[in-house]
Design an enzyme around this catalytic site. Structure first.
Site, PDB file in Angstrom:
ATOM      1  N   GLY A 105      -8.144   5.640   7.616  1.00 42.48           N
ATOM      2  CA  GLY A 105      -8.978   5.475   8.803  1.00 42.48           C
ATOM      3  C   GLY A 105      -8.411   4.418   9.735  1.00 42.48           C
ATOM      4  O   GLY A 105      -8.443   4.561  10.952  1.00 42.48           O
ATOM      5  N   GLY A 106      -7.883   3.331   9.144  1.00 40.72           N
ATOM      6  CA  GLY A 106      -7.426   2.211   9.954  1.00 40.72           C
ATOM      7  C   GLY A 106      -5.918   2.067  10.031  1.00 40.72           C
ATOM      8  O   GLY A 106      -5.404   1.426  10.942  1.00 40.72           O
ATOM      9  N   SER A 107      -5.206   2.617   9.062  1.00 41.45           N
ATOM     10  CA  SER A 107      -3.746   2.503   9.098  1.00 41.45           C
ATOM     11  C   SER A 107      -3.105   3.732   8.477  1.00 41.45           C
ATOM     12  O   SER A 107      -3.765   4.546   7.829  1.00 41.45           O
ATOM     13  CB  SER A 107      -3.283   1.231   8.369  1.00 41.45           C
ATOM     14  OG  SER A 107      -3.552   1.307   6.997  1.00 41.45           O
ATOM     15  N   THR A 108      -1.794   3.861   8.708  1.00 41.30           N
ATOM     16  CA  THR A 108      -1.074   5.006   8.164  1.00 41.30           C
ATOM     17  C   THR A 108       0.253   4.515   7.589  1.00 41.30           C
ATOM     18  O   THR A 108       0.849   3.577   8.120  1.00 41.30           O
ATOM     19  CB  THR A 108      -0.877   6.088   9.248  1.00 41.30           C
ATOM     20  OG1 THR A 108      -0.263   7.227   8.655  1.00 41.30           O
ATOM     21  CG2 THR A 108      -0.001   5.619  10.410  1.00 41.30           C
ATOM     22  N   GLN A 109       0.682   5.125   6.488  1.00 38.40           N
ATOM     23  CA  GLN A 109       1.923   4.699   5.833  1.00 38.40           C
ATOM     24  C   GLN A 109       2.896   5.871   5.668  1.00 38.40           C
ATOM     25  O   GLN A 109       2.476   7.000   5.432  1.00 38.40           O
ATOM     26  CB  GLN A 109       1.651   4.138   4.415  1.00 38.40           C
ATOM     27  CG  GLN A 109       0.874   2.842   4.361  1.00 38.40           C
ATOM     28  CD  GLN A 109      -0.605   3.041   4.536  1.00 38.40           C
ATOM     29  OE1 GLN A 109      -1.171   4.026   4.051  1.00 38.40           O
ATOM     30  NE2 GLN A 109      -1.251   2.134   5.254  1.00 38.40           N
ATOM     31  N   GLU A 134       0.842  -1.205   0.000  1.00 36.12           N
ATOM     32  CA  GLU A 134       0.000   0.000   0.000  1.00 36.12           C
ATOM     33  C   GLU A 134       0.880   1.258   0.000  1.00 36.12           C
ATOM     34  O   GLU A 134       0.683   2.182  -0.796  1.00 36.12           O
ATOM     35  CB  GLU A 134      -0.901  -0.039   1.240  1.00 36.12           C
ATOM     36  CG  GLU A 134      -1.910   1.079   1.323  1.00 36.12           C
ATOM     37  CD  GLU A 134      -2.780   0.969   2.573  1.00 36.12           C
ATOM     38  OE1 GLU A 134      -2.580   0.023   3.368  1.00 36.12           O
ATOM     39  OE2 GLU A 134      -3.661   1.826   2.748  1.00 36.12           O
TER      40      GLU A 134
HETATM   41  O1  LIG Z   1      -8.466   8.312  -3.817  1.00 32.99           O
HETATM   42  C1  LIG Z   1      -8.673   9.061  -2.885  1.00 32.99           C
HETATM   43  N1  LIG Z   1      -8.854  10.378  -3.073  1.00 32.99           N
HETATM   44  C2  LIG Z   1      -9.077  11.222  -2.054  1.00 32.99           C
HETATM   45  N2  LIG Z   1      -9.118  10.842  -0.790  1.00 32.99           N
HETATM   46  C3  LIG Z   1      -8.945   9.543  -0.514  1.00 32.99           C
HETATM   47  C4  LIG Z   1      -8.720   8.595  -1.531  1.00 32.99           C
HETATM   48  N3  LIG Z   1      -8.580   7.406  -0.960  1.00 32.99           N
HETATM   49  C5  LIG Z   1      -8.699   7.602   0.349  1.00 32.99           C
HETATM   50  N4  LIG Z   1      -8.934   8.887   0.635  1.00 32.99           N
HETATM   51  C6  LIG Z   1      -9.065   9.489   1.962  1.00 32.99           C
HETATM   52  O2  LIG Z   1      -8.570   8.536   2.899  1.00 32.99           O
HETATM   53  C7  LIG Z   1      -9.196   8.727   4.145  1.00 32.99           C
HETATM   54  C8  LIG Z   1      -9.843   7.463   4.577  1.00 32.99           C
HETATM   55  O3  LIG Z   1      -8.940   6.388   4.549  1.00 32.99           O
HETATM   56  P1  LIG Z   1      -9.385   4.930   4.111  1.00 32.99           P
HETATM   57  O4  LIG Z   1     -10.851   4.748   4.185  1.00 32.99           O
HETATM   58  O5  LIG Z   1      -8.768   4.668   2.777  1.00 32.99           O
HETATM   59  O6  LIG Z   1      -8.718   4.072   5.237  1.00 32.99           O
HETATM   60  P2  LIG Z   1      -7.557   2.994   5.175  1.00 32.99           P
HETATM   61  O7  LIG Z   1      -6.569   3.469   4.146  1.00 32.99           O
HETATM   62  O8  LIG Z   1      -6.964   2.996   6.547  1.00 32.99           O
HETATM   63  O9  LIG Z   1      -8.208   1.703   4.810  1.00 32.99           O
HETATM   64  C9  LIG Z   1     -10.183   9.845   3.934  1.00 32.99           C
HETATM   65  O10 LIG Z   1      -9.542  11.037   4.289  1.00 32.99           O
HETATM   66  C10 LIG Z   1     -10.429   9.820   2.436  1.00 32.99           C
HETATM   67  O11 LIG Z   1     -10.860  11.078   1.987  1.00 32.99           O
HETATM   68 CA   LIG Z   2      -6.599   4.438   2.106  1.00 30.48          CA
END
Ligand SMILES: O=c1[nH]cnc2c1ncn2[C@@H]1O[C@H](COP(=O)(O)OP(=O)(O)O)[C@@H](O)[C@H]1O
Ligand SMILES: [Ca+2]
EC number: 3.6.1.6
Length: 417
Positions: free
Chosen positions: A226-230, A196
């Site tokens: 929301g759940g992880s950071t890179q 990722e």
């Molecule tokens: O393609 C994108 N364009 C704009 N914002 C995105 C995109 N993908 C994710 N985000 C942003 O990522 C954040 C939510 O993260 P996500 O739901 O992807 O969690 P995760 O990566 O931990 O699974 C929100 O701020 C959302 O606006």
């Molecule tokens: Ca994401």
């Protein structure tokens, strides 16, 4: 009987020499042409089989590109994030003998994320169908069967019990198999955290041009989901490579180059999971200084979780997702265009956030971001670029991941290459 004068031989010789020369020239030209054609054909056939590339008139001209005879192909990437599902439809174009270029992206996002349907998987299908319909409207009918369709899930599904996650993926796979697009056995999966981060790094460096220009320095990337950071960047300092714990360095091969990247994904340190962790321990007594109370809790939640590197101070970073959303919410950047800020701005904004009624989480979210960045090793005066789009393309791991997927399809079709 009249004898034919013998000067016929002379005439024949006079004609034969230029004719022979012409035939030789013709054979030579034909050979060169054939050789060139077969060489370029071999190049095209690799991608042609895998991606459905074909020669068509240009449907969407990228700025500054003439509408020549060229190949167009598409790829569809679903991002099943913890807070939402998104579709990215990429259109690529390739001039004969050149690398493909990205010419257009269509993007649509839906909430909630797939994991919200863990206890009723049937309910996940209308959203997936809706996003597939966007792809059908966007991609010309003739291209459907050759266009790869892929879904990759991130933290939301990583955090679910394995069986529930697999049921959701199986449901998506059924819907994908019934679609008219190119669907392989590996079309739905949970992506690992390193992939990722690396895919998002590929995206920003492709869009900023540093992958195409050897010698141009790369940029780092920070994604807060929301759940992880890179966090991912290309270390230049030997000390960073030496001091990185196992699992923080990864090798990437791209466009005939090998990159040794620092990349790590922290599962459970996304903004939404951090909120849960922070609030879980808050006692029910009234807060005197909300920011201070909040900072104490955030520090506890982050303690000993994050690896710090000295070098991040000296690398240009692009940050997106919740870094962007929060900065835009409190007016640190323009919500549409993005912009730059210094890391310390998040802390200042947290202290002066005076609208707890309208968004009770803002102060806590800003504090979390501020302390997370400090844990990574960023000083308060470090400038970050906050970008949602570069050249009209979403800065997300999706583009880097579709590159990788198309490349692996090509290698399956042509294992020798
Ligand atoms: O393609 C994108 N364009 C704009 N914002 C995105 C995109 N993908 C994710 N985000 C942003 O990522 C954040 C939510 O993260 P996500 O739901 O992807 O969690 P995760 O990566 O931990 O699974 C929100 O701020 C959302 O606006
Ligand atoms: Ca994401």
């Amino acid at each position: 009987m009249r004898k034919i004068p013998n000067n016929g031989n002379l005439k024949m010789t006079k004609v034969a020499y230029p004719l022979g020369l012409f035939v030789c020239l013709f054979i030579y030209v034909a050979y060169i042409k054939w050789h060139w054609a077969s060489a370029t054909q071999a190049f095209f056939s690799i991608t042609e089989a895998a991606t459905g590339a074909r020669r068509v008139p240009q449907t969407r001209s990228p700025p500054g590109t003439a509408a020549h005879d060229h190949e167009v192909f598409y790829g569809i990437m679903f991002d099943a994030g913890s807070t939402g599902t998104r579709v990215h439809i990429f259109q690529f174009s390739r001039q004969p003998g050149e690398m493909p270029t990205l010419t257009h992206e269509t993007f649509k996002a839906l909430k909630p994320g797939l994991s919200a349907y863990a206890d009723d998987v049937e309910k996940s299908t209308p959203g997936i169908q809706e996003l597939l319909d966007v792809a059908k409207q966007d991609i010309p009918f003739d291209f459907w069967k050759d266009t790869p369709l892929v879904l990759k899930a991130t933290a939301g599904l990583r955090l679910l019990p394995g069986e529930k996650a697999q049921k959701l993926l199986q449901k998506v796979k059924e819907v994908f198999k019934a679609s008219p697009f190119l669907v392989g056995d590996d079309c739905v999966s949970i992506m690992n955290g390193t992939d990722e981060g690396v895919s998002a790094w590929i995206t920003v460096n492709f869009l900023t041009g540093s992958l195409k220009t050897p010698g141009r320095s790369s940029v780092g990337m920070l994604d807060l989901g929301g759940g992880s950071t890179q966090i991912t960047f290309l270390p230049r300092v030997e000390g960073t490579l030496q001091s990185s714990p196992p699992g923080y360095l990864t090798s990437l091969q791209m466009f005939n180059r090998t990159y040794k990247l620092y990349s790590y994904s922290y599962l459970g340190l996304g903004l939404m999971s951090a909120r849960l962790a922070i609030l879980g321990g808050v006692e029910g007594k009234p807060a005197v200084d909300l920011h201070e109370l909040c900072a104490d809790r955030v520090s506890e939640v982050l303690r000993d979780k994050v690896h710090r590197t000295e070098e991040v101070k000296d690398v240009d970073f692009h940050a997106f997702s919740y870094y962007y959303d929060l900065a835009a919410t409190v007016g640190l950047i323009d919500a549409e265009k993005g912009g730059s800020l210094v890391v310390g701005d998040f802390e200042i904004a947290a202290k002066y956030e005076t609208r707890p009624q309208s968004n009770p989480f803002v102060c806590m979210d800003l504090t979390y971001i501020s302390l997370l960045l400090q844990e990574f090793g960023f000083p308060g005066n470090k400038v970050l670029k906050l970008t949602r789009k570069i050249n009209n393309v979403e800065t997300s791991w999706a583009l880097g991941a579709i590159f990788h997927y198309i490349d692996s399809l090509n290698r399956q079709k042509s294992p020798a290459s």
